[in-house]
Scaffold this active site. Structure first.
Site, PDB file in Angstrom:
ATOM      1  N   GLY A  51      -9.166  -0.387   8.514  1.00 34.83           N
ATOM      2  CA  GLY A  51      -8.201  -0.182   9.338  1.00 34.83           C
ATOM      3  C   GLY A  51      -8.460   0.728  10.785  1.00 34.83           C
ATOM      4  O   GLY A  51      -9.864   1.222  10.807  1.00 34.83           O
ATOM      5  N   PHE A  75      -5.750  -6.841   4.971  1.00 39.22           N
ATOM      6  CA  PHE A  75      -4.207  -7.188   5.513  1.00 39.22           C
ATOM      7  C   PHE A  75      -4.032  -7.114   6.887  1.00 39.22           C
ATOM      8  O   PHE A  75      -3.497  -7.776   7.854  1.00 39.22           O
ATOM      9  CB  PHE A  75      -3.248  -6.681   4.567  1.00 39.22           C
ATOM     10  CG  PHE A  75      -1.842  -6.881   4.932  1.00 39.22           C
ATOM     11  CD1 PHE A  75      -1.143  -8.067   5.104  1.00 39.22           C
ATOM     12  CD2 PHE A  75      -0.801  -5.935   4.965  1.00 39.22           C
ATOM     13  CE1 PHE A  75      -0.068  -8.536   5.478  1.00 39.22           C
ATOM     14  CE2 PHE A  75       0.398  -6.075   5.535  1.00 39.22           C
ATOM     15  CZ  PHE A  75       0.984  -7.324   5.564  1.00 39.22           C
ATOM     16  N   VAL A  98      -6.237  -2.899  -3.852  1.00 39.00           N
ATOM     17  CA  VAL A  98      -6.395  -1.522  -4.517  1.00 39.00           C
ATOM     18  C   VAL A  98      -5.084  -1.905  -5.669  1.00 39.00           C
ATOM     19  O   VAL A  98      -5.043  -0.846  -6.435  1.00 39.00           O
ATOM     20  CB  VAL A  98      -5.916  -0.219  -3.689  1.00 39.00           C
ATOM     21  CG1 VAL A  98      -7.290   0.140  -2.907  1.00 39.00           C
ATOM     22  CG2 VAL A  98      -4.829  -0.497  -2.716  1.00 39.00           C
ATOM     23  N   LYS A 130       4.331  -1.572  -4.222  1.00 37.71           N
ATOM     24  CA  LYS A 130       3.189  -1.776  -5.285  1.00 37.71           C
ATOM     25  C   LYS A 130       2.066  -1.207  -4.636  1.00 37.71           C
ATOM     26  O   LYS A 130       1.205  -0.456  -5.325  1.00 37.71           O
ATOM     27  CB  LYS A 130       2.945  -3.112  -5.552  1.00 37.71           C
ATOM     28  CG  LYS A 130       3.740  -3.537  -6.543  1.00 37.71           C
ATOM     29  CD  LYS A 130       3.580  -5.152  -6.587  1.00 37.71           C
ATOM     30  CE  LYS A 130       2.332  -5.593  -7.548  1.00 37.71           C
ATOM     31  NZ  LYS A 130       2.181  -7.268  -8.038  1.00 37.71           N
ATOM     32  N   ASN A 138      -4.229   3.618  -9.251  1.00 39.62           N
ATOM     33  CA  ASN A 138      -5.591   2.991  -9.679  1.00 39.62           C
ATOM     34  C   ASN A 138      -6.697   4.092  -8.891  1.00 39.62           C
ATOM     35  O   ASN A 138      -7.766   4.259  -9.805  1.00 39.62           O
ATOM     36  CB  ASN A 138      -5.862   1.563  -9.139  1.00 39.62           C
ATOM     37  CG  ASN A 138      -5.049   0.623  -9.926  1.00 39.62           C
ATOM     38  OD1 ASN A 138      -4.827   0.942 -11.121  1.00 39.62           O
ATOM     39  ND2 ASN A 138      -4.641  -0.346  -9.439  1.00 39.62           N
ATOM     40  N   ARG A 145     -11.594   9.122 -13.984  1.00 38.80           N
ATOM     41  CA  ARG A 145     -12.846   8.905 -14.694  1.00 38.80           C
ATOM     42  C   ARG A 145     -14.093   9.379 -14.263  1.00 38.80           C
ATOM     43  O   ARG A 145     -14.901   9.814 -15.225  1.00 38.80           O
ATOM     44  CB  ARG A 145     -12.988   7.206 -14.826  1.00 38.80           C
ATOM     45  CG  ARG A 145     -13.518   6.573 -15.553  1.00 38.80           C
ATOM     46  CD  ARG A 145     -13.248   5.300 -15.799  1.00 38.80           C
ATOM     47  NE  ARG A 145     -14.106   4.468 -16.865  1.00 38.80           N
ATOM     48  CZ  ARG A 145     -14.237   3.411 -17.002  1.00 38.80           C
ATOM     49  NH1 ARG A 145     -13.265   2.585 -16.590  1.00 38.80           N
ATOM     50  NH2 ARG A 145     -15.214   2.900 -17.572  1.00 38.80           N
ATOM     51  N   TYR A 184       8.112   1.905   2.460  1.00 42.70           N
ATOM     52  CA  TYR A 184       6.942   2.632   2.861  1.00 42.70           C
ATOM     53  C   TYR A 184       7.216   4.364   2.475  1.00 42.70           C
ATOM     54  O   TYR A 184       6.348   4.858   2.065  1.00 42.70           O
ATOM     55  CB  TYR A 184       6.747   2.580   4.541  1.00 42.70           C
ATOM     56  CG  TYR A 184       5.539   3.145   5.038  1.00 42.70           C
ATOM     57  CD1 TYR A 184       4.315   2.891   4.605  1.00 42.70           C
ATOM     58  CD2 TYR A 184       5.696   4.093   5.879  1.00 42.70           C
ATOM     59  CE1 TYR A 184       3.306   3.632   5.090  1.00 42.70           C
ATOM     60  CE2 TYR A 184       4.893   4.662   6.584  1.00 42.70           C
ATOM     61  CZ  TYR A 184       3.474   4.351   6.093  1.00 42.70           C
ATOM     62  OH  TYR A 184       2.343   5.081   6.740  1.00 42.70           O
TER      63      TYR A 184
HETATM   64  O1  LIG Z   1      -0.648   6.874  10.144  1.00 39.08           O
HETATM   65  C1  LIG Z   1      -0.382   6.918   9.101  1.00 39.08           C
HETATM   66  O2  LIG Z   1       0.359   7.300   8.332  1.00 39.08           O
HETATM   67  C2  LIG Z   1      -1.321   5.793   8.151  1.00 39.08           C
HETATM   68  O3  LIG Z   1      -2.665   5.818   8.817  1.00 39.08           O
HETATM   69  C3  LIG Z   1      -3.637   4.791   8.385  1.00 39.08           C
HETATM   70  O4  LIG Z   1      -3.245   3.788   8.727  1.00 39.08           O
HETATM   71  P1  LIG Z   1      -3.531   2.831  10.057  1.00 39.08           P
HETATM   72  O5  LIG Z   1      -5.039   3.056   9.947  1.00 39.08           O
HETATM   73  O6  LIG Z   1      -3.009   3.529  11.309  1.00 39.08           O
HETATM   74  O7  LIG Z   1      -3.383   1.559   9.790  1.00 39.08           O
HETATM   75  P2  LIG Z   1      -4.125   0.119   9.674  1.00 39.08           P
HETATM   76  O8  LIG Z   1      -5.095  -0.150  10.770  1.00 39.08           O
HETATM   77  O9  LIG Z   1      -3.030  -0.947   9.208  1.00 39.08           O
HETATM   78  O10 LIG Z   1      -5.064   0.449   8.250  1.00 39.08           O
HETATM   79  C4  LIG Z   1      -4.530   0.181   6.773  1.00 39.08           C
HETATM   80  C5  LIG Z   1      -5.793  -0.320   6.219  1.00 39.08           C
HETATM   81  O11 LIG Z   1      -5.373  -0.518   4.948  1.00 39.08           O
HETATM   82  C6  LIG Z   1      -5.780  -1.791   4.249  1.00 39.08           C
HETATM   83  N1  LIG Z   1      -5.053  -2.371   3.360  1.00 39.08           N
HETATM   84  C7  LIG Z   1      -3.632  -2.674   3.610  1.00 39.08           C
HETATM   85  C8  LIG Z   1      -2.756  -3.049   2.604  1.00 39.08           C
HETATM   86  C9  LIG Z   1      -3.317  -3.239   1.238  1.00 39.08           C
HETATM   87  O12 LIG Z   1      -2.492  -3.599   0.487  1.00 39.08           O
HETATM   88  N2  LIG Z   1      -4.662  -3.044   1.174  1.00 39.08           N
HETATM   89  C10 LIG Z   1      -5.437  -2.548   2.014  1.00 39.08           C
HETATM   90  O13 LIG Z   1      -6.610  -2.259   1.956  1.00 39.08           O
HETATM   91  C11 LIG Z   1      -5.655  -2.807   5.790  1.00 39.08           C
HETATM   92  O14 LIG Z   1      -6.107  -3.901   5.695  1.00 39.08           O
HETATM   93  C12 LIG Z   1      -6.100  -1.689   6.732  1.00 39.08           C
HETATM   94  O15 LIG Z   1      -7.505  -1.824   6.872  1.00 39.08           O
HETATM   95  C13 LIG Z   1      -3.730   4.929   6.833  1.00 39.08           C
HETATM   96  O16 LIG Z   1      -4.463   4.092   6.319  1.00 39.08           O
HETATM   97  C14 LIG Z   1      -2.266   5.005   6.180  1.00 39.08           C
HETATM   98  O17 LIG Z   1      -2.399   5.060   4.802  1.00 39.08           O
HETATM   99  C15 LIG Z   1      -1.295   6.100   6.814  1.00 39.08           C
HETATM  100  O18 LIG Z   1      -0.214   5.899   6.204  1.00 39.08           O
END
Ligand SMILES: O=C(O)[C@H]1O[C@H](OP(=O)(O)OP(=O)(O)OC[C@H]2O[C@@H](n3ccc(=O)[nH]c3=O)[C@H](O)[C@@H]2O)[C@H](O)[C@@H](O)[C@@H]1O
Length: 249
Positions: A51, A75, A98, A130, A138, A145, A184
């Site tokens: 992300g 995602f 996760v 979830k 997890n 662990r 959220y």
């Molecule tokens: O500013 C914040 O409050 C957020 O900053 C980041 O989020 P961000 O990097 O800005 O957002 P994304 O670019 O959407 O990154 C989230 C990442 O989690 C991944 N993800 C999302 C959902 C999921 O179920 N599993 C999962 O691996 C996405 O694919 C993505 O790579 C953190 O990842 C969040 O936990 C935090 O809440």
């Protein structure tokens, strides 16, 4: 067999103890060479590492010389964000959600995986909560662990619609538990609660950061958060609007 190369009978008392004179050189009594597991330098797991924030964190850790494992279900993250790290000997990527457990030997866990923009977390709110709850459980289970240090990225949204400005850590917020954003806001609150309970119950070393609005390279312009919205609207020569406040600048 003990680490010292001492062969002893399982019964304990009266067992013959043989010590190979070469034991100090790692040779056991039966002549087998004792090999130590190779201890790699700081092994770090970053969930949500593909992300926006996570990819910068992975980059920092890789450049610092840590052994970095990024897990992401892609995602909202993208392989483009971590393309420059792929192929580095101290960087690995695993496509994994996760909400399912995973077992990895690591020393530190940075748990970022969660949709973070309103358009993404409202897309499937049940999956969002979830991810926050089960995903965090997890990762805390894994931390327990393997005795890893754990960091949760929480959010300023845990303050909800705050009645105090600016918000300090001693302020507990004003959150709607049944609204459209609750998946959220309440999800992250539950994740914080779990983190602290694992700390108190199991002695896990934990950190929680509440991220406010971030911006920078790799921020998605269609992300739906305030800074990217402003940039996109200014770029399109529109009047920036603050969603939910009916304010036009
Ligand atoms: O500013 C914040 O409050 C957020 O900053 C980041 O989020 P961000 O990097 O800005 O957002 P994304 O670019 O959407 O990154 C989230 C990442 O989690 C991944 N993800 C999302 C959902 C999921 O179920 N599993 C999962 O691996 C996405 O694919 C993505 O790579 C953190 O990842 C969040 O936990 C935090 O809440």
């Amino acid at each position: 067999m003990s680490d010292l190369g001492i062969g002893a009978g399982a019964g304990g008392g009266g067992a013959t103890v043989r010590r190979d004179p070469r034991a100090s050189q790692g040779v056991l009594a039966d002549g087998v060479i004792k090999t130590k597991p190779r201890v790699e330098r700081n092994r770090v797991l970053v969930t949500g590492g593909a992300g926006f924030v996570g990819s910068h964190l992975c980059e920092f850790l890789v450049n610092r010389g840590d052994q970095v494992i990024c897990i992401d279900n892609f995602f909202t993250g993208s392989k483009d964000n971590i393309a420059h790290l792929i192929g580095k000997p101290n960087f690995e990527v695993i496509r994994h959600d996760v909400v399912e457990p995973i077992l990895l030997e690591v020393d530190q866990i940075f748990h970022l995986a969660c949709p973070a923009s309103p358009i993404h977390y409202k897309y499937n709110p049940i999956k969002t909560i979830k991810t926050s709850f089960l995903g965090t459980m997890n990762m805390l289970g894994l931390a327990r662990r393997v005795r890893a240090r754990f960091l949760l990225t929480s959010t300023s949204e845990v303050y909800g619609d705050p009645l105090q400005h600016p918000q300090t850590e001693s302020y507990w917020g004003n959150v709607n538990p049944i609204g459209e954003r609750s998946c959220y806001d309440e999800g992250k609150r539950a994740a914080e609660c779990l983190t602290m309970d694992y700390h108190r119950e199991h002695g896990i070393e934990v950190r929680i950061v509440r991220i406010f609005n971030t911006y920078g390279p790799r921020m998605a312009l269609d992300d739906g958060r305030v800074v990217s919205n402003f940039v996109a609207q200014v770029g399109a020569l529109m009047h920036p609007r603050v969603r939910g406040c009916d304010v036009s600048l």
